[in-house]
Design an enzyme around this catalytic site. Structure first.
Site, mmCIF file in Angstrom:
data_model
loop_
_atom_site.group_PDB
_atom_site.id
_atom_site.type_symbol
_atom_site.label_atom_id
_atom_site.label_comp_id
_atom_site.label_asym_id
_atom_site.label_seq_id
_atom_site.Cartn_x
_atom_site.Cartn_y
_atom_site.Cartn_z
ATOM 1 N N LYS A 190 80.961 -10.118 -23.679
ATOM 2 C CA LYS A 190 82.087 -10.506 -24.534
ATOM 3 C C LYS A 190 83.270 -10.838 -23.653
ATOM 4 C CE LYS A 190 85.455 -8.366 -26.631
ATOM 5 N NZ LYS A 190 86.533 -9.410 -26.573
ATOM 6 N N CYS A 300 95.033 -4.264 -12.492
ATOM 7 C CA CYS A 300 94.850 -2.839 -12.770
ATOM 8 C C CYS A 300 95.217 -1.987 -11.559
ATOM 9 C CB CYS A 300 93.410 -2.562 -13.192
ATOM 10 S SG CYS A 300 92.173 -3.238 -12.077
ATOM 11 N N GLU A 397 101.381 2.453 -17.151
ATOM 12 C CA GLU A 397 100.999 1.149 -16.616
ATOM 13 C C GLU A 397 101.721 0.047 -17.377
ATOM 14 O OE1 GLU A 397 96.874 -0.956 -15.197
ATOM 15 O OE2 GLU A 397 96.886 0.001 -17.164
#
Length: 498
Positions: A190, A300, A397
């Site tokens: 996906k 990330c 984050e």
């Protein structure tokens, strides 16, 4: 164009026939429910095109195709031939490199020059690397006693669901597909609904490379529908996800409550970038700048917490501000652009909210802190100082071009603040003292520690997190363990024992 293809026009010239359908069984098809998703150009906030949306029904179709391939033709194909398909794919990606980079830049907003230099070559090199591994996945004989032949073999897990993020669409595609296919699995991938185009383009190349139908299936859908259906599907044997820690937890729950499917998770980070007094300041500033602003801070492992030893802190901060001013923020297709737009209005708003939170908490904006321009999702590169460890901008984050800088006194202080996070994806140490480099890197609770560099990832080197930054490893030989399971075979050669 057909209902499952369209023509993309690139800024600056050129065009390509772009698939927009779901890639299932080596064919592009419409979604069962006939729904579509608009993919937005983050540079001008306009629709690029619409792609077919996968719902739970389409996930069922794709998983069925993957299962049929895994139980059928794919199981009879030799490891050497698997590797040949993969190297064919890598060669085709290299052939179409400029086109793929243009698609990636248009859809994601990253600088086209960087997509050409980094994203696309790193992707086809990753696929080529794992193509080389396909016929080198081996078991071993275990000598237990003279009357027994015992051995282990590594077998594929089966049908693997893979869910990738929008920040590195093609690269994350390659990181996931490479080890899964090398080990003999089949895949339902996906792609992110924000950035589906390069992943769907790969469907054309998969078919051209010679892969049998059903081995690699690529769908686009929303996480709450297609992603959730994939994670909970009873005929999916393993799920791999890259994205936020919050969503990673939901993936774990779905995997556990369905059929206890195997999982790997590459999740968030709040990585420390530590600069000691004895560092080469010019080099350190270059790497700190690259560590936070590369890919618009949408990494990330972004080095968003910068810690500088007090002896050089003032000098470093002034030089860092000057270096930040040189980052060219602009249209992705312009050759001088380093930082393009953020991915979406949602992400733009989220980052700006964090900037506002930092200001309200008393942090000082040294540079940036505002929108860039009046069209597109552009944000100025931002540095906060006068921060404390309990501020949101130091603990959460942000996933944007925003960093915080603070000073430390001793090596012990650097280790303490470096580890003061629920995350543990990456870290960096800048020093000319090898003893300091080794001491600090050993003490930091992070899956990757860079010394005198940042963001230098390589397909041969494992990548993944400690703590809440994930489970398992991407890349290198280590990733193969995520896509195989060990079978022990014990053959009795002697007579009866009882």
């Amino acid at each position: 164009m057909s209902a499952v293809h369209t023509t993309l026009e690139f800024p600056g010239g050129g065009s390509v026939e772009q698939p927009t359908g779901l890639f299932i069984n080596n064919e592009f098809v419409k979604g069962v429910d006939g729904k579509t998703i608009d993919t937005i150009n983050p540079t001008n906030e306009k629709v690029i095109c619409s792609v077919h949306e996968a719902t739970e029904k389409d996930v069922d179709v794709a998983v069925s195709a993957a299962r049929k391939a895994f139980e059928g033709e794919w199981r009879t194909i030799t490891p050497q031939q698997r590797g040949r398909y993969m190297t064919n794919l890598a060669d085709l990606m290299e052939r179409d490199a400029k086109t793929i980079a243009a698609i990636e830049s248009l859809d994601n907003g990253k600088a086209k020059s960087i997509a050409e230099m980094a994203d696309v070559p790193n992707s086809y090199n990753c696929i080529r690397y794992y193509g080389g591994w396909a016929d080198k996945i081996e078991g071993k004989v275990v000598d237990t006693n003279p009357e027994t032949l015992a051995y282990t073999k590594q077998e594929p897990i089966g049908v693997c669901g893979q869910i990738i993020p929008w920040n590195f669409p093609l690269l994350m595609w390659a990181w996931k597909i490479g080890p899964a296919i090398a080990c003999g699995n089949t895949v339902v991938m996906k792609v992110a609904e924000q950035t589906p185009l390069s992943g769907l383009y790969m469907g054309k190349l998969i078919k051209e490379a010679g892969f049998p139908p059903g081995v690699i299936n690529i769908i686009c859908g929303y996480g709450k529908t297609a992603g959730a259906a994939l994670a909970a599907h009873m005929d999916v044997d393993k799920i791999a996800f890259t994205g936020s820690t919050v969503v990673g937890r939901s993936i774990m729950k779905a995997a556990a409550s369905s059929n206890m499917k195997k999982i790997t998770l590459e999740l968030g980070g709040k990585s420390p970038n530590i600069v000691f007094d004895d560092a080469d300041i010019e080099q350190a500033i270059s790497w700190v700048n690259f560590g936070i602003y590369f890919n618009h801070g949408q990494c990330c492992c972004a080095g968003s917490r910068v810690y500088v030893q007090e002896g050089i802190y003032d000098k470093f901060l002034e030089a860092f501000k000057e270096r930040t001013k040189k980052n060219v923020v602009g249209a992705p297709h312009e050759p001088q652009t380093f930082q393009g737009p953020q991915i979406s209005q949602l992400q733009f708003d989220r980052i700006m909210n964090y900037i506002d939170e930092g200001k309200k908490a008393g942090a000082k904006v040294e540079i940036g802190g505002e929108r860039h321009g009046n069209e597109g999702y552009f944000i100025q590169p931002t540095i906060f100082s006068n921060v404390s460890e309990d501020m949101k901008i130091m603990q959460e984050e942000i996933f944007g071009p925003v960093c915080s800088i603070a000073k430390f006194k001793t090596t012990a202080d650097a280790i303490k603040v470096g580890n003061h996070s629920t995350y543990g994806l990456a870290a960096a140490v800048h020093t000319t003292n090898i003893n300091t480099a080794i001491e600090v890197s050993n003490a930091l609770r992070a899956g990757t520690v860079w010394i005198n560099n940042y963001n230098l990832l390589h397909h041969q080197l494992p990548f993944g997190g400690y703590k809440e930054s994930g489970i398992g490893r991407e890349l290198g030989e280590a990733a193969l363990a995520n896509y195989t399971q060990t079978k022990t075979v014990n053959i009795r050669l002697g007579g009866p024992m009882f």
